[in-house]
Design an enzyme around this catalytic site. Structure first.
Site, PDB file in Angstrom:
ATOM      1  N   ARG A 118       0.846  -1.208   0.000  1.00 18.62           N
ATOM      2  CA  ARG A 118       0.000   0.000   0.000  1.00 18.62           C
ATOM      3  C   ARG A 118       0.879   1.256   0.000  1.00 18.62           C
ATOM      4  O   ARG A 118       2.113   1.172   0.027  1.00 18.62           O
ATOM      5  CB  ARG A 118      -0.945   0.007   1.197  1.00 18.62           C
ATOM      6  CG  ARG A 118      -0.242   0.040   2.553  1.00 18.62           C
ATOM      7  CD  ARG A 118      -1.318  -0.005   3.636  1.00 18.62           C
ATOM      8  NE  ARG A 118      -0.820  -0.275   4.953  1.00 18.62           N
ATOM      9  CZ  ARG A 118      -0.712   0.636   5.922  1.00 18.62           C
ATOM     10  NH1 ARG A 118      -0.995   1.879   5.688  1.00 18.62           N
ATOM     11  NH2 ARG A 118      -0.282   0.292   7.111  1.00 18.62           N
TER      12      ARG A 118
ATOM     13  N   ASN B 167      11.580   0.328   1.550  1.00 16.68           N
ATOM     14  CA  ASN B 167      10.500   1.309   1.737  1.00 16.68           C
ATOM     15  C   ASN B 167       9.712   1.121   3.039  1.00 16.68           C
ATOM     16  O   ASN B 167       9.166   2.087   3.560  1.00 16.68           O
ATOM     17  CB  ASN B 167       9.542   1.206   0.534  1.00 16.68           C
ATOM     18  CG  ASN B 167       8.251   1.933   0.763  1.00 16.68           C
ATOM     19  OD1 ASN B 167       8.199   3.155   0.666  1.00 16.68           O
ATOM     20  ND2 ASN B 167       7.186   1.211   1.115  1.00 16.68           N
TER      21      ASN B 167
ATOM     22  N   SER C 123      13.455  10.515   4.405  1.00 15.58           N
ATOM     23  CA  SER C 123      12.413  11.531   4.634  1.00 15.58           C
ATOM     24  C   SER C 123      13.087  12.892   4.777  1.00 15.58           C
ATOM     25  O   SER C 123      14.251  12.974   5.202  1.00 15.58           O
ATOM     26  CB  SER C 123      11.661  11.213   5.930  1.00 15.58           C
ATOM     27  OG  SER C 123      10.878  12.318   6.325  1.00 15.58           O
TER      28      SER C 123
ATOM     29  N   TYR D 113      12.097   8.711  14.640  1.00 17.87           N
ATOM     30  CA  TYR D 113      11.870   8.591  13.187  1.00 17.87           C
ATOM     31  C   TYR D 113      12.934   9.371  12.405  1.00 17.87           C
ATOM     32  O   TYR D 113      13.518   8.855  11.441  1.00 17.87           O
ATOM     33  CB  TYR D 113      10.466   9.108  12.877  1.00 17.87           C
ATOM     34  CG  TYR D 113      10.028   8.995  11.441  1.00 17.87           C
ATOM     35  CD1 TYR D 113       9.581   7.785  10.915  1.00 17.87           C
ATOM     36  CD2 TYR D 113      10.023  10.109  10.604  1.00 17.87           C
ATOM     37  CE1 TYR D 113       9.152   7.691   9.596  1.00 17.87           C
ATOM     38  CE2 TYR D 113       9.599  10.025   9.285  1.00 17.87           C
ATOM     39  CZ  TYR D 113       9.167   8.812   8.790  1.00 17.87           C
ATOM     40  OH  TYR D 113       8.741   8.722   7.482  1.00 17.87           O
TER      41      TYR D 113
HETATM   42  P1  NAP Z   1       2.305   3.168   5.004  1.00 21.73           P
HETATM   43  O1  NAP Z   1       1.123   3.439   4.132  1.00 21.73           O
HETATM   44  O2  NAP Z   1       2.112   3.039   6.474  1.00 21.73           O
HETATM   45  O3  NAP Z   1       3.054   1.868   4.427  1.00 21.73           O
HETATM   46  C1  NAP Z   1       4.132   1.284   5.098  1.00 21.73           C
HETATM   47  C2  NAP Z   1       4.189  -0.170   4.692  1.00 21.73           C
HETATM   48  O4  NAP Z   1       5.272  -0.800   5.400  1.00 21.73           O
HETATM   49  C3  NAP Z   1       2.907  -0.913   5.058  1.00 21.73           C
HETATM   50  O5  NAP Z   1       2.504  -1.720   3.972  1.00 21.73           O
HETATM   51  C4  NAP Z   1       3.342  -1.746   6.257  1.00 21.73           C
HETATM   52  O6  NAP Z   1       2.646  -2.961   6.413  1.00 21.73           O
HETATM   53  C5  NAP Z   1       4.789  -2.045   5.902  1.00 21.73           C
HETATM   54  N1  NAP Z   1       5.543  -2.491   7.063  1.00 21.73           N
HETATM   55  C6  NAP Z   1       5.555  -1.952   8.302  1.00 21.73           C
HETATM   56  N2  NAP Z   1       6.353  -2.654   9.103  1.00 21.73           N
HETATM   57  C7  NAP Z   1       6.858  -3.683   8.372  1.00 21.73           C
HETATM   58  C8  NAP Z   1       7.741  -4.750   8.628  1.00 21.73           C
HETATM   59  N3  NAP Z   1       8.284  -4.926   9.842  1.00 21.73           N
HETATM   60  N4  NAP Z   1       8.056  -5.604   7.611  1.00 21.73           N
HETATM   61  C9  NAP Z   1       7.522  -5.448   6.393  1.00 21.73           C
HETATM   62  N5  NAP Z   1       6.676  -4.446   6.082  1.00 21.73           N
HETATM   63  C10 NAP Z   1       6.340  -3.577   7.051  1.00 21.73           C
HETATM   64  O7  NAP Z   1       3.413   4.295   4.819  1.00 21.73           O
HETATM   65  P2  NAP Z   1       3.836   5.208   3.574  1.00 21.73           P
HETATM   66  O8  NAP Z   1       3.387   6.571   3.882  1.00 21.73           O
HETATM   67  O9  NAP Z   1       3.478   4.556   2.297  1.00 21.73           O
HETATM   68  O10 NAP Z   1       5.418   5.194   3.805  1.00 21.73           O
HETATM   69  C11 NAP Z   1       6.318   4.391   3.054  1.00 21.73           C
HETATM   70  C12 NAP Z   1       7.730   4.832   3.401  1.00 21.73           C
HETATM   71  O11 NAP Z   1       7.875   6.226   3.073  1.00 21.73           O
HETATM   72  C13 NAP Z   1       8.075   4.709   4.881  1.00 21.73           C
HETATM   73  O12 NAP Z   1       9.416   4.305   5.028  1.00 21.73           O
HETATM   74  C14 NAP Z   1       7.899   6.121   5.400  1.00 21.73           C
HETATM   75  O13 NAP Z   1       8.675   6.368   6.538  1.00 21.73           O
HETATM   76  C15 NAP Z   1       8.374   6.926   4.193  1.00 21.73           C
HETATM   77  N6  NAP Z   1       7.884   8.306   4.182  1.00 21.73           N
HETATM   78  C16 NAP Z   1       6.558   8.573   4.155  1.00 21.73           C
HETATM   79  C17 NAP Z   1       6.138   9.903   4.165  1.00 21.73           C
HETATM   80  C18 NAP Z   1       4.681  10.284   4.132  1.00 21.73           C
HETATM   81  O14 NAP Z   1       4.391  11.488   4.232  1.00 21.73           O
HETATM   82  N7  NAP Z   1       3.758   9.371   3.985  1.00 21.73           N
HETATM   83  C19 NAP Z   1       7.079  10.931   4.197  1.00 21.73           C
HETATM   84  C20 NAP Z   1       8.424  10.612   4.228  1.00 21.73           C
HETATM   85  C21 NAP Z   1       8.820   9.293   4.209  1.00 21.73           C
HETATM   86  P3  NAP Z   1       1.248  -3.048   7.207  1.00 21.73           P
HETATM   87  O15 NAP Z   1       0.303  -2.208   6.426  1.00 21.73           O
HETATM   88  O16 NAP Z   1       0.875  -4.493   7.143  1.00 21.73           O
HETATM   89  O17 NAP Z   1       1.514  -2.537   8.578  1.00 21.73           O
END
Ligand code: NAP
Length: 243
Positions: free
Chosen positions: A14, A89, A141, A154
Site C-alpha cells: 500500500r 520502503n 524523509s 523517526y
Molecule cells: P504506510 O502506508 O504506512 O506503508 C508502510 C508499509 O510498510 C505498510 O505496507 C506496512 O505494512 C509495511 N511495514 C511496516 N512494518 C513492516 C515490517 N516490519 N516488515 C515489512 N513491512 C512492514 O506508509 P507510507 O506513507 O506509504 O510510507 C512508506 C515509506 O515512506 C516509509 O518508510 C515512510 O517512513 C516513508 N515516508 C513517508 C512519508 C509520508 O508522508 N507518507 C514521508 C516521508 C517518508 P502493514 O500495512 O501491514 O503494517
C-alpha cells in the site's frame, strides 16, 4: 528480447511502496512486493501490479528480522534468479516528544526503519555484486535531513538511512551498484492521514499541496532505471518544503 528487470519493494502492499511498484511495473519490471501483512491482504496490490502485464509476487516477512529476511531473499533468488532493483520502503512512526519517548518507542522505529535496511540490503547485495549491477533506493524523509519536533526516533532512523546510502554508494560503486535515497515531504498516505496539525505543515509547503505517492514513485523510477551515473544522493521530493 531483453529480459525484464526484477524489483523488490519492501512494505509494497500500500501507500508509497505500492505506487512505486506500479510505476516500475509500468516501465516493464517484474515486481516482488514484501509486506508484514497476510498474503490475502496483499492480493489487491498484486492484481493492480499485474494489470501492467508484468509478473508480480508476494513474500511475507518482517524486514527487521534478519533470519526471516535471509530465508526469503534466498527463496526469491532460487525462484526468480536475481534482484536488479531494491527499494527499502517499509517504515513506521511512533511519534512523541523526546522527553517522553521510552526505549521501546525508540528501538522499534530504529529497528523497522533502519536496521531493516541493513538486513535486506545485506541479503540482496551479494547477488547484485555477482551480477555486477544493481540499484538500491532507501526511503528516507525530509525529517532525516532537517529534523522535526516529536519525531526524534523517526528522524534519527531516516538520517541513518542517508548515511548508509552514501557509504554503500562508495563501497559498491566499483561493482556498478548505485545506492540513493529519496526524502519525501508530506505525502498523502495512511501514515499522514491523522496528522494533527496538517494546516501548519501546509503553510510551510510553497507548492501548497501534499505530495502524492505517485510523486515519489516517479523519482524512484528515475533512480531505479534511468539515472545511470547518479549514486550516493538523497533527493528531496517535497514541494519545496522547508522545515
Ligand atoms: P504506510 O502506508 O504506512 O506503508 C508502510 C508499509 O510498510 C505498510 O505496507 C506496512 O505494512 C509495511 N511495514 C511496516 N512494518 C513492516 C515490517 N516490519 N516488515 C515489512 N513491512 C512492514 O506508509 P507510507 O506513507 O506509504 O510510507 C512508506 C515509506 O515512506 C516509509 O518508510 C515512510 O517512513 C516513508 N515516508 C513517508 C512519508 C509520508 O508522508 N507518507 C514521508 C516521508 C517518508 P502493514 O500495512 O501491514 O503494517
Amino acid at each position: 528480447m531483453t529480459e525484464r528487470k526484477i524489483a523488490l519493494i519492501t512494505g509494497g502492499s500500500r501507500g508509497i511502496g505500492l505506487a512505486c511498484a506500479k510505476e516500475l511495473a509500468k516501465a516493464g519490471c517484474d515486481i516482488i512486493i514484501n509486506d508484514i501483512c497476510e498474503a490475502e491482504k496483499a492480493q489487491p496490490a498484486l492484481d493492480e501490479i499485474k494489470a501492467f502485464g508484468v509478473n508480480a509476487y508476494f513474500y511475507r516477512f518482517d524486514v527487521s528480522n534478519d533470519e526471516e529476511v535471509q530465508a526469503n531473499v534466498d527463496k526469491m533468488i532460487a525462484e526468480h534468479g536475481r534482484i536488479d532493483v531494491l527499494l527499502n520502503n517499509a517504515g513506521i512512526t511512533k511519534d512523541g516528544l523526546f522527553i517522553r519517548m521510552d526505549m521501546e518507542q525508540w528501538e522499534r522505529v530504529i529497528k523497522i526503519n533502519l536496521t531493516s535496511a541493513y538486513c535486506v540490503t545485506h541479503a540482496v547485495i551479494k547477488h547484485m555484486m555477482k551480477a555486477r549491477q544493481g540499484s538500491i533506493i532507501n526511503m528516507s524523509s525530509v525529517v532525516g535531513l532537517h529534523g522535526n519536533p516529536g519525531q526524534a526516533n523517526y528522524s534519527a532512523s531516516k538520517a541513518g538511512l542517508v548515511g548508509l546510502t552514501k557509504t554503500l554508494a562508495k563501497e559498491f560503486g566499483s561493482r556498478n551498484i548505485r545506492v540513493n535515497a529519496v526524502c519525501p515531504g508530506f505525502i498523502q498516505t495512511a501514515m499522514t492521514a491523522n496528522l494533527p496539525n496538517i494546516e501548519e505543515y501546509m503553510k510551510a509547503i510553497p507548492m501548497k499541496r501534499l505530495g502524492t505517492p505517485e510523486d515519489i514513485a516517479k523519482t524512484v523510477k528515475y533512480l531505479a532505471l534511468d539515472a545511470d551515473y547518479v549514486s550516493g544522493q538523497a533527493i528531496e521530493v517535497a514541494g519545496a518544503l522547508i522545515i
